[in-house]
Design a protein around this motif. Structure first.
Motif, PDB file in Angstrom:
ATOM      1  N   THR A  10       0.846  -1.190   0.000  1.00 38.55           N
ATOM      2  CA  THR A  10       0.000   0.000   0.000  1.00 38.55           C
ATOM      3  C   THR A  10       0.888   1.249   0.000  1.00 38.55           C
ATOM      4  O   THR A  10       2.050   1.200   0.395  1.00 38.55           O
ATOM      5  N   GLY A  11       0.325   2.347  -0.470  1.00 38.65           N
ATOM      6  CA  GLY A  11       1.131   3.555  -0.614  1.00 38.65           C
ATOM      7  C   GLY A  11       2.282   3.313  -1.555  1.00 38.65           C
ATOM      8  O   GLY A  11       3.398   3.798  -1.354  1.00 38.65           O
ATOM      9  N   ALA A  12       2.013   2.551  -2.630  1.00 37.60           N
ATOM     10  CA  ALA A  12       3.085   2.019  -3.477  1.00 37.60           C
ATOM     11  C   ALA A  12       3.587   2.984  -4.535  1.00 37.60           C
ATOM     12  O   ALA A  12       4.578   2.694  -5.201  1.00 37.60           O
ATOM     13  N   SER A  13       2.921   4.106  -4.724  1.00 39.43           N
ATOM     14  CA  SER A  13       3.275   4.951  -5.872  1.00 39.43           C
ATOM     15  C   SER A  13       4.408   5.924  -5.599  1.00 39.43           C
ATOM     16  O   SER A  13       5.028   6.431  -6.539  1.00 39.43           O
ATOM     17  N   ARG A  14       4.701   6.188  -4.340  1.00 37.80           N
ATOM     18  CA  ARG A  14       5.728   7.182  -4.027  1.00 37.80           C
ATOM     19  C   ARG A  14       6.549   6.757  -2.808  1.00 37.80           C
ATOM     20  O   ARG A  14       6.156   5.892  -2.045  1.00 37.80           O
ATOM     21  N   GLY A  15       7.687   7.429  -2.642  1.00 41.11           N
ATOM     22  CA  GLY A  15       8.491   7.254  -1.433  1.00 41.11           C
ATOM     23  C   GLY A  15       8.946   5.830  -1.203  1.00 41.11           C
ATOM     24  O   GLY A  15       9.381   5.125  -2.124  1.00 41.11           O
ATOM     25  N   ALA A  33       0.335  -3.446  -6.452  1.00 41.36           N
ATOM     26  CA  ALA A  33       0.621  -2.131  -5.901  1.00 41.36           C
ATOM     27  C   ALA A  33      -0.677  -1.347  -5.740  1.00 41.36           C
ATOM     28  O   ALA A  33      -1.448  -1.200  -6.692  1.00 41.36           O
ATOM     29  N   ALA A  34      -0.909  -0.845  -4.527  1.00 39.90           N
ATOM     30  CA  ALA A  34      -2.133  -0.100  -4.249  1.00 39.90           C
ATOM     31  C   ALA A  34      -1.793   1.321  -3.813  1.00 39.90           C
ATOM     32  O   ALA A  34      -0.872   1.536  -3.030  1.00 39.90           O
ATOM     33  N   ALA A  35      -2.537   2.273  -4.325  1.00 41.46           N
ATOM     34  CA  ALA A  35      -2.343   3.681  -3.964  1.00 41.46           C
ATOM     35  C   ALA A  35      -3.547   4.476  -4.456  1.00 41.46           C
ATOM     36  O   ALA A  35      -4.306   4.017  -5.316  1.00 41.46           O
ATOM     37  N   ARG A  36      -3.705   5.681  -3.925  1.00 42.43           N
ATOM     38  CA  ARG A  36      -4.800   6.541  -4.390  1.00 42.43           C
ATOM     39  C   ARG A  36      -4.526   7.041  -5.807  1.00 42.43           C
ATOM     40  O   ARG A  36      -5.439   7.159  -6.615  1.00 42.43           O
ATOM     41  N   ASP A  37      -3.261   7.335  -6.106  1.00 43.15           N
ATOM     42  CA  ASP A  37      -2.864   7.801  -7.438  1.00 43.15           C
ATOM     43  C   ASP A  37      -1.830   6.831  -7.991  1.00 43.15           C
ATOM     44  O   ASP A  37      -0.722   6.725  -7.458  1.00 43.15           O
ATOM     45  N   LEU A  38      -2.192   6.131  -9.044  1.00 41.58           N
ATOM     46  CA  LEU A  38      -1.316   5.104  -9.601  1.00 41.58           C
ATOM     47  C   LEU A  38      -0.448   5.599 -10.744  1.00 41.58           C
ATOM     48  O   LEU A  38       0.438   4.873 -11.208  1.00 41.58           O
ATOM     49  N   SER A  39      -0.650   6.815 -11.198  1.00 45.09           N
ATOM     50  CA  SER A  39       0.082   7.304 -12.369  1.00 45.09           C
ATOM     51  C   SER A  39       1.599   7.299 -12.201  1.00 45.09           C
ATOM     52  O   SER A  39       2.314   7.065 -13.194  1.00 45.09           O
ATOM     53  N   PRO A  40       2.154   7.539 -10.982  1.00 48.92           N
ATOM     54  CA  PRO A  40       3.614   7.478 -10.862  1.00 48.92           C
ATOM     55  C   PRO A  40       4.205   6.093 -11.130  1.00 48.92           C
ATOM     56  O   PRO A  40       5.427   5.961 -11.257  1.00 48.92           O
ATOM     57  N   LEU A  41       3.348   5.088 -11.229  1.00 45.22           N
ATOM     58  CA  LEU A  41       3.823   3.724 -11.488  1.00 45.22           C
ATOM     59  C   LEU A  41       3.728   3.339 -12.958  1.00 45.22           C
ATOM     60  O   LEU A  41       3.964   2.180 -13.317  1.00 45.22           O
ATOM     61  N   ASP A  42       3.399   4.304 -13.812  1.00 48.20           N
ATOM     62  CA  ASP A  42       3.246   4.000 -15.246  1.00 48.20           C
ATOM     63  C   ASP A  42       4.501   3.368 -15.832  1.00 48.20           C
ATOM     64  O   ASP A  42       4.425   2.433 -16.639  1.00 48.20           O
ATOM     65  N   ASP A  43       5.666   3.875 -15.449  1.00 47.40           N
ATOM     66  CA  ASP A  43       6.913   3.350 -16.008  1.00 47.40           C
ATOM     67  C   ASP A  43       7.158   1.905 -15.591  1.00 47.40           C
ATOM     68  O   ASP A  43       7.596   1.074 -16.385  1.00 47.40           O
ATOM     69  N   PRO A 180      11.200   2.794  10.011  1.00 50.69           N
ATOM     70  CA  PRO A 180      12.166   3.572   9.228  1.00 50.69           C
ATOM     71  C   PRO A 180      12.429   4.943   9.829  1.00 50.69           C
ATOM     72  O   PRO A 180      11.588   5.507  10.538  1.00 50.69           O
ATOM     73  N   GLY A 181      13.595   5.478   9.511  1.00 51.19           N
ATOM     74  CA  GLY A 181      13.917   6.843   9.897  1.00 51.19           C
ATOM     75  C   GLY A 181      13.420   7.807   8.841  1.00 51.19           C
ATOM     76  O   GLY A 181      12.526   7.489   8.047  1.00 51.19           O
ATOM     77  N   GLY A 182      13.990   8.997   8.818  1.00 60.04           N
ATOM     78  CA  GLY A 182      13.555  10.019   7.880  1.00 60.04           C
ATOM     79  C   GLY A 182      14.208   9.862   6.520  1.00 60.04           C
ATOM     80  O   GLY A 182      15.419  10.063   6.372  1.00 60.04           O
ATOM     81  N   TYR A 183      13.414   9.497   5.532  1.00 57.37           N
ATOM     82  CA  TYR A 183      13.911   9.371   4.161  1.00 57.37           C
ATOM     83  C   TYR A 183      13.336  10.493   3.298  1.00 57.37           C
ATOM     84  O   TYR A 183      12.332  11.123   3.649  1.00 57.37           O
ATOM     85  N   GLY A 184      13.967  10.733   2.182  1.00 49.17           N
ATOM     86  CA  GLY A 184      13.543  11.805   1.289  1.00 49.17           C
ATOM     87  C   GLY A 184      12.316  11.399   0.491  1.00 49.17           C
ATOM     88  O   GLY A 184      12.418  11.069  -0.689  1.00 49.17           O
ATOM     89  N   THR A 185      11.155  11.409   1.139  1.00 48.37           N
ATOM     90  CA  THR A 185       9.903  11.015   0.502  1.00 48.37           C
ATOM     91  C   THR A 185       8.958  12.204   0.423  1.00 48.37           C
ATOM     92  O   THR A 185       9.251  13.295   0.910  1.00 48.37           O
ATOM     93  N   ASP A 186       7.779  11.972  -0.158  1.00 53.35           N
ATOM     94  CA  ASP A 186       6.747  13.009  -0.234  1.00 53.35           C
ATOM     95  C   ASP A 186       6.006  13.184   1.076  1.00 53.35           C
ATOM     96  O   ASP A 186       5.091  14.004   1.167  1.00 53.35           O
ATOM     97  N   LEU A 187       6.354  12.409   2.098  1.00 50.31           N
ATOM     98  CA  LEU A 187       5.621  12.488   3.357  1.00 50.31           C
ATOM     99  C   LEU A 187       5.638  13.901   3.918  1.00 50.31           C
ATOM    100  O   LEU A 187       4.650  14.382   4.478  1.00 50.31           O
ATOM    101  N   PHE A 188       6.788  14.584   3.784  1.00 54.80           N
ATOM    102  CA  PHE A 188       6.917  15.914   4.367  1.00 54.80           C
ATOM    103  C   PHE A 188       6.451  17.026   3.428  1.00 54.80           C
ATOM    104  O   PHE A 188       6.559  18.199   3.759  1.00 54.80           O
TER     105      PHE A 188
END
Length: 273
Positions: A10-15, A33-43, A180-188
């Motif tokens: 889940t939350g598979a499209s980013r980060g 892969a499950a997410a609200r927006d799947l477009s980032p997984l097009d590639d 996990p610690g702080g990674y460079g994701t879209d969470l922030f």
């Protein structure tokens, strides 16, 4: 020849979710892969048309979670590794948050993860195996100024997951609380809601900003090899901190907590029970 495992993320499209999805596919595994927006997984969908199934999902919708998990299990006939990763952050002081903001935080980070766990356990129990990775946070052991609601939602998931691990062990299901610690994701950024700032906390905000600096943290892909190794363990740990710096910090916090308990042991022992 080893049969490829089936992952549900889940939350598979980013980060981190995207990083885990990509690593599993690269290893020849099959992924739902499950997410609200799947477009980032097009590639990835174009590169792995036979091994990647994408399903739209808002984990806060319990009925949708059950339906999507059933579709995920049917996609490749089983589920072997479930990564309960979807999450958002409410950033702000305790006094500032609205009821709507707090409930939204828990709807995704705690209840969303709970709905996923409830939906996947019957499938894993029926096949007599499976590994559920509950993604919490290295900060789930205690709150920190302005991230208290996020830490609280993850701490709740941490405690629930420990209970779940005991409950499903007789069915051959493994549970690992991934911290996990702080990674460079879209969470922030994309995944963050900011509370309305109260002027009384401005000095503390400045102090926190100076403390955190501009470093976004390491790339999420650097955490993926750890998850891949974890998923391959026959006897995985109940908890795993992901990140060297985070490991050191958690150890420091645990030692400080233990020392405080010992300092006040004389007062604790004045009461029976």
């Amino acid at each position: 020849m080893t049969t490829a495992r089936v992952w549900f993320i889940t939350g598979a499209s980013r980060g981190l979710g995207r990083a885990f999805t990509e690593a599993a596919l690269k290893a020849g595994e099959r992924v739902v892969a499950a997410a609200r927006d799947l477009s980032p997984l097009d590639d990835l969908a174009a590169a792995h048309p036979e091994n990647l199934v994408r399903l739209t999902l808002d984990v806060s919708d319990r009925a949708a979670v059950r339906a999507v998990v059933d579709r995920a299990a049917a996609a490749f006939g089983r589920l072997d590794v479930v990564v309960n990763n979807a999450g958002v952050m409410l950033l702000g002081m305790v006094e500032e948050a609205t009821e709507e903001e707090v409930r939204a935080q828990f709807d995704v980070n705690f209840f969303g993860a709970l709905w996923v766990a409830q939906a996947v356990v019957p499938h894993l129990r029926a096949q007599g195996s499976g590994h559920l990775l509950q993604v919490t946070s290295m900060g789930s052991s205690g709150g920190f100024a302005s991230t208290g609601f996020y830490a609280a939602s993850k701490a709740a998931l941490d405690s629930l997951s420990q209970a779940l691990a005991m409950e499903v062990a007789p069915f051959g299901i493994k549970v690992t609380i991934v911290q996990p610690g702080g990674y460079g994701t879209d969470l922030f950024t994309r995944g963050t809601t900011m509370t309305g700032p109260h002027p009384e906390y401005e000095p503390l905000r400045v102090q926190l900003s100076e403390m955190w600096g501009e470093d976004a943290g390491p790339d999420p892909s650097t955490a993926a090899p750890v998850i891949m190794e974890l998923a391959g363990l026959a006897e995985p740990p109940l908890r795993l901190i992901v990140g060297s710096a985070s490991y050191d910090l958690v150890q420091q916090l645990d030692q400080a907590r233990t020392q405080e308990y010992r300092t006040w042991e004389h007062l604790s022992r004045q009461a029976p029970g």
